[in-house]
Structures are given as structure tokens and as C-alpha cells.
Enzyme design. Structure first.
Site, PDB file in Angstrom:
ATOM      1  N   GLY A  84       2.950  -5.777   4.869  1.00 31.25           N
ATOM      2  CA  GLY A  84       2.354  -4.467   4.692  1.00 31.25           C
ATOM      3  C   GLY A  84       1.170  -4.529   3.738  1.00 31.25           C
ATOM      4  CB  SER A  85      -0.358  -1.833   1.750  1.00 29.47           C
ATOM      5  OG  SER A  85      -0.480  -0.968   2.866  1.00 29.47           O
ATOM      6  CB  THR A  86       1.715  -6.419  -1.029  1.00 29.44           C
ATOM      7  OG1 THR A  86       2.481  -6.917   0.076  1.00 29.44           O
ATOM      8  CG2 THR A  86       2.517  -5.357  -1.767  1.00 29.44           C
ATOM      9  CE  LYS A 109      -3.518  -1.747   3.876  1.00 34.30           C
ATOM     10  NZ  LYS A 109      -3.347  -0.297   3.665  1.00 34.30           N
TER      11      LYS A 109
END
Length: 632
Positions: free
Chosen positions: A284-286, A288
Site C-alpha cells: 500500500g501507501s508506505t 510510495k
């Protein structure tokens, strides 16, 4: 005729006599040493003397694993007068089969072990019977004084003190030592032969291992995971704390947990799976953070560049949505990071192109094992570059479609914020002599490669600090400590390959202080019940761990940091603790301290001490403990 017979007999006799002499000479002169050794082997009896397994310490010398004496029942069969009665008496105490014990104590051997590492109570009961040929001896038993603390890292041992999991098995050769022995001569029945000396070969104890773990930091991780499991009724939870400048693991924990002394009482999937290195999932967004670092390092974006988010982006005919349905509208790329805006990160990936993006992903260590000195590490899954189309490039940019492990994320993010160097994570810090405590080996940090420039790393830190002060990571904000970090909310893949509904792994990776990171902490909670957002569930957990750790390490607060943007009704503001020392109870009643809860201790009339200290910044509504005494 008679003479011929006499001569023949004489000749045969001489031949036989000569053959006997030759045979005797062969046995005495040629085979003598070999036969002597054989005879010695038949008469020799050797009793092993067990070496003590090496201790395992934390980085500050606190004992995490050691040995204690444990009673073991042995039998000397030739000395047992009534095997049937003996077997019956022992079976009653040991809760074993009478037939099994009888078979053991009637063996044609010098000594046999009947029951190992029993309780002191049972040992005392057996000793009280005074059974001929039955004795109680002491064996070494592995003992973990902190019980289940760091159990997945330490591992456990088997009945013979052999390592079976964790550090115990990885460093088995260093820990196990070398057994000694007592050698003596005995006759065929096993009785010691008179006037024969014993030979004692002393054992060599195992080495003492000093780990990079800090027991106190480990306890912070475990405390928070226990509370999270209770609060959210999650399936699993995990946490890692690492020094980003060395790769030293300061803490590592998994839930569910187990007691290494009684590991067999737990399901194998609990004690066999060290989740921070074993569990692989879409981050997920980690993830990014990696896309951001690559885009800044390649100079394809600037944090001040403008971007417009309508709530989605079209890629190859498919709409990829932002988590905010109506979109974020016009924003800078810094705000893209703060808001964790998927379309903005898709654009970063597109500007990089698949070759460059995957070049950085692999340079940050994804798709391969980190090399941590623990067993069971997974390497995750990346798209094959030939199979990466526009959609795969887009989803990879915001952490979907790839599979990574928690330890990979911690190592990669550490490289992104420590100045750009990727380190190999490690658990072992030192090897020491068990007798003198002399340091024999020091494990030095292993830098694998430079991934990004120092300037890029500085920009990444500032962007992640802004995430915590102004963006989705507000719940990890600590006044004065410049926390930086990133949230993650990843939908889980089901057994049939599709995404599960309302089933997420929520996470947060945080570091502090942002200007000079001392620690990186990653927390993931698997399928928490209720709200499933990394910023709501995982960020406060990381905040608590960081706050406790920074105070424990006596890291000085920073005078400057990005000011937090408070949302009315959602964020709790920080206020400064007033100086109440010297105040009387009457004065306290006259002043309404609406920002704090006051707790009073002591019988005097004057405040002589307070916690927290005056000038400390804490959340509004926090408790100030006041200690009353006399004026003196």
C-alpha cells in the site's frame, strides 16, 4: 616304515609349532597395538559432561536467554535389585508407562536416562524412595527470564538443548559449545575396575552472544502490539524498530506470541512464523516513499510542482481512483505526498518510466532477501519487467500489485532517509568469551550500496515530516521531536486471487528526529475490526513507540519543526506544562487549569515536585502529577 612315520610326525609337529610361533609373533608384534586398543575400547566407559549453552544478551547486557539446572532421572541397571518394583514406583511419580520404564532399566548398558528435566517436586519424591540403582543428576535447561519477550527473534531449543528456531538455531555452532567427558575402565557387567584412574576432559561452554536488540525498546513494541490486538481484535500484528544508520535491529515483534520454554503448547504457525521477515503482502501507501525518492532523485518532479487531482486518473482505458472520491483538486507534489494521493504517484511513475522505476525498486532491495541473520525470510514478488504495462506501472507506483516484507520496507525506507545508503539488517552485535567476557567478534554495519543522493534523502525526510504535521500521518505527531512517516492501507488478496472486502493490512512507518533519524519504526495490523486506515490505527501505535523510545534514549527535543495543522474536533493540540512548584492547595483551587488533569500525591501543603517537568509540551488534557510536601 616306523622311522618314516616318526620323521613325518616330527616334521608336522615342527610345522605346527612354527606356525604357532609365527601366529603369536604376528599377534604380539604386528597386531598387538590394534588388539590393545580394541581391548581398551571394550573396557572403556565414557560418561559425557554437558557443555553449557551460551547466554544471549541484549545490547546493554540484559539476559534474554540463559541456562538453569534441571533434575534428570538416571538408572544404573546392574545396581537395580528389583526392576519390577522400581519401574512401578517411578511410573507413579513420572506419569509414564511402567512397561516402558522396566524396559529401560533392564537394558545391558552402563547407564540410561529415564526422565529428563523434571520438576524439583518430582525429583524430591524419587530421592525420598532411595531406590537402588536410581539417581538424580542435573542437566542444563534453557531459561528465558523475560518469558515471551522477543520470542520470535530468540527462538527455542529442543530437549537436548539444540537450537530449533530463531537466533538459537542460526547461531547453533557458537552457542552449543563442546561436551567433555569422564572416562574409566569397567568390567563386562559395568562395575568400575579397581586401581584404575579416571580421565576427565572438561567441556567448553558456548559463546555469549550480544544482540542488537534493546530490551526496553523491545518491550515498547510488545506493549503496543498487545494493546492493538486487544483493541482491534486483529488477526495478526507486527512491529520492527531499526537504527537506520547501521541496520541494527533494535526491536522485532509478532502477534500472536508464544512462550519459548513451552513452544509445543502453541500451534506451529505461531512459533514458526516471524512475521516481520516471513509475511509478504501488498504494502500500500508506505511503498510510495520509494516512488517519491526515485522521482526526486531523477529530477522528474519537484515538490513545488503543481498537480490537479479530480479523484481519479485514466490509464490504458482504466480509471484508477484516489482514496478521496471527489479528489484533492489543485495541489503541489508535496501535498500529493501529504494527502497520499494515488493519481499523483501514478504520474510520478509515468514520468520515471518502468525501467527507471523498477531499477530503483530493485536498488532499494525489493525482490530479494535482505540477508538478515534469521531464518524464514521471504523475498516478495515483483512484476517481471517484460510484463509491466501502463496499468502495472501505475499500480506499482502506489504500492499495489507488488508483494514485499516488513523488513524490506524498513531497510528501504531507512536508505531513503539516512542519506541514501542501503544497509544489511542484522541481529547479532558481538560474540564474547563465556568465561572472561572478552569481546571476540564485533559485527560491523554492512553498507550494500548507495541508492539515492544525500540531497534527495533530505527532501524525502522533509516531505515525510510534512505528512505527519499536515497530512495523513497527523496521529503520529510528537511535539518537539520532528516525526516523519507514511501511512499504508492495503487491501488483502483472497485465496482465489481477488481482493477481499473490508479486509486490510493497515500500517505506518515512522522515523525521528527528521533532521537526524535515530530510529525507524514500522507497525502493521492485519484486519483490525472497525476503522481500517493506517493513519487511524497504526500511526498512533508508532507514535507511542517513538515517544517512549526517544525519551528512553534521551534524545533532545528539537526547537524547530513543521507546525502541525490541527483539525477541529479531530486533533488534540499541544500545550506547555506550567510551573506549579511552590503552589499551595489554595492557590491551585484559585487557578483553573482547564488544559490538564491534576493528580495529587503527598500530605504536605506545598507542591515540591511535578511530572511532567515545567515547560514540557504535552497534549491538551494530559495529566500532571503533583507531589506535596513541606516548604523545606
Amino acid at each position: 616304515m616306523v622311522r618314516r612315520r616318526i620323521l613325518t610326525s616330527l616334521f608336522v609337529g615342527i610345522l605346527i609349532f612354527t606356525s604357532l610361533i609365527a601366529r603369536l609373533g604376528y599377534i604380539q608384534l604386528i597386531k598387538g597395538n590394534w588388539l590393545a586398543l580394541k581391548a581398551e575400547d571394550l573396557l572403556n566407559r565414557e560418561i559425557p559432561v554437558e557443555a553449557r549453552r551460551g547466554k544471549i544478551l541484549d545490547r546493554n547486557g540484559q539476559v534474554l536467554a540463559m541456562n538453569i539446572s534441571s533434575p534428570t532421572v538416571i538408572a544404573i541397571p546392574v545396581q537395580i535389585k528389583d526392576p519390577s518394583m522400581t519401574a512401578k514406583e517411578l511410573a507413579n511419580i513420572l506419569n509414564q508407562s511402567e512397561q516402558k520404564i522396566y524396559k529401560l532399566i533392564t537394558k545391558k548398558v552402563l547407564m540410561v536416562k529415564i526422565a529428563r528435566k523434571i520438576s524439583e517436586e518430582k525429583a524430591n519424591q524419587i530421592q525420598a524412595l532411595r531406590l537402588p540403582g536410581i539417581a538424580i543428576t542435573e542437566e542444563s535447561k534453557r531459561y528465558y527470564p523475560e518469558k515471551d519477550l522477543a520470542s520470535h527473534v530468540l527462538g527455542f531449543v529442543g530437549i537436548d538443548n539444540q537450537g530449533l528456531a530463531g537466533v538459537e538455531v542460526v547461531y547453533e555452532k557458537l552457542l552449543k559449545g563442546r561436551n567433555g567427558s569422564i572416562t574409566f575402565f569397567a568390567d563386562a557387567s559395568g562395575r568400575k575396575m579397581p586401581n584404575q584412574e579416571e580421565t576427565y576432559k572438561p567441556p567448553k561452554d558456548g559463546y555469549t552472544l550480544v544482540l542488537t536488540l534493546d530490551k526496553q525498546i523491545q518491550s515498547f513494541l510488545e506493549r503496543e502490539l498487545d494493546q492493538a490486538m486487544l483493541k482491534y481484535d486483529a488477526e495478526n500484528a507486527l512491529a520492527i524498530a531499526m537504527d537506520p544508520k547501521t541496520g541494527e535491529i533494535l526491536g522485532m515483534a509478532s502477534r500472536p506470541n508464544y512462550d519459548p520454554e513451552h513452544f509445543a503448547d502453541y500451534p506451529s504457525e505461531v512459533y514458526n512464523r516471524n512475521l516481520p521477515i516471513w509475511m509478504a503482502y501488498e504494502p500500500g501507501s508506505t511503498f510510495k516513499i520509494i516512488t517519491l525518492a526515485a522521482a526526486l532523485d531523477e529530477d522528474v518532479i519537484s515538490l513545488s510542482d503543481n498537480f490537479y487531482d479530480p479523484g481519479y486518473i485514466e490509464v490504458a482505458g482504466q480509471k484508477i481512483k484516489c482514496w478521496k472520491r471527489e479528489g484533492h483538486g489543485s495541489e503541489s507534489f508535496l501535498e500529493v505526498v501529504e494527502n497520499s494521493c494515488n493519481p499523483g504517484f501514478v504520474v510520478m511513475g509515468q514520468k520515471l518510466g518502468k525501467e527507471k522505476l523498477f531499477q530503483y525498486i530493485k536498488a532499494f532491495g525489493f525482490g530479494e532477501k535482505t540477508g538478515i541473520d534469521l531464518r524464514g525470510e521471504q523475498k516478495g514478488i515483483l512484476f517481471d519487467l517484460d510484463n509491466v504495462g501502463p496499468v502495472e506501472l501505475a499500480t506499482t507506483s502506489f504500492g499495489q500489485g507488488v508483494s514485499v516484507t516488513p523488513i524490506q520496507q524498513v531497510v528501504a525506507v531507512s536508505a531513503a532517509i539516512n542519506g541514501g545508503i542501503l544497509y544489511t539488517p542484522h541481529i547479532l552485535k558481538e560474540v564474547r568469551d563465556p568465561v572472561t567476557n572478552e569481546v571476540l567478534t564485533v559485527i560491523k554495519p554492512e553498507a550494500k550500496r548507495r541508492v539515492i543522493s544525500q540531497e534527495t534523502s533530505r527532501e524525502v525526510r522533509l516531505a515525510l515530516e510534512s505528512v505527519v504535521a499536515k497530512g495523513t500521518g497527523r496521529n503520529a505527531f510528537i511535539d518537539g521531536y520532528r516525526v516523519a512517516g507514511k501511512t499504508g492501507t492495503a487491501q488483502k488478496i483472497g485465496p482465489t486471487g481477488g481482493y477481499l472486502k473490508n479486509n486490510y493490512i493497515v500500517s505506518f512507518i515512522g522515523l525521528a528526529p527528521a533532521d537526524d533519524p535515530q530510529i525507524v519504526v514500522y507497525v502493521a495490523v492485519d484486519n483490525p475490526k472497525g476503522i481500517q486506515f493506517g493513519g487511524v490505527v497504526a500511526a498512533p501505535i508508532v507514535k507511542n513507540i517513538l515517544e517512549s523510545t526517544l525519551q528512553y534514549l534521551e534524545v533532545a527535543p528539537r526547537k524547530e519543526q513543521i507546525t502541525k495543522e490541527y483539525r477541529y474536533g479531530l486533533d488534540i493540540p499541544y500545550v506547555e506544562v506550567p510551573n506549579l512548584i511552590g503552589y499551595s492547595k489554595q492557590q491551585l483551587r484559585q487557578n483553573l487549569y482547564i488544559n490538564f488533569n491534576l493528580e495529587i500525591d503527598g500530605d504536605g501543603d506545598i507542591v515540591v515536585q511535578q511530572i511532567p517537568k515545567p515547560g514540557t509540551r504535552v497534549e491538551k488534557g494530559s495529566t500532571i502529577r503533583l507531589y506535596f510536601g513541606d516548604k523545606e
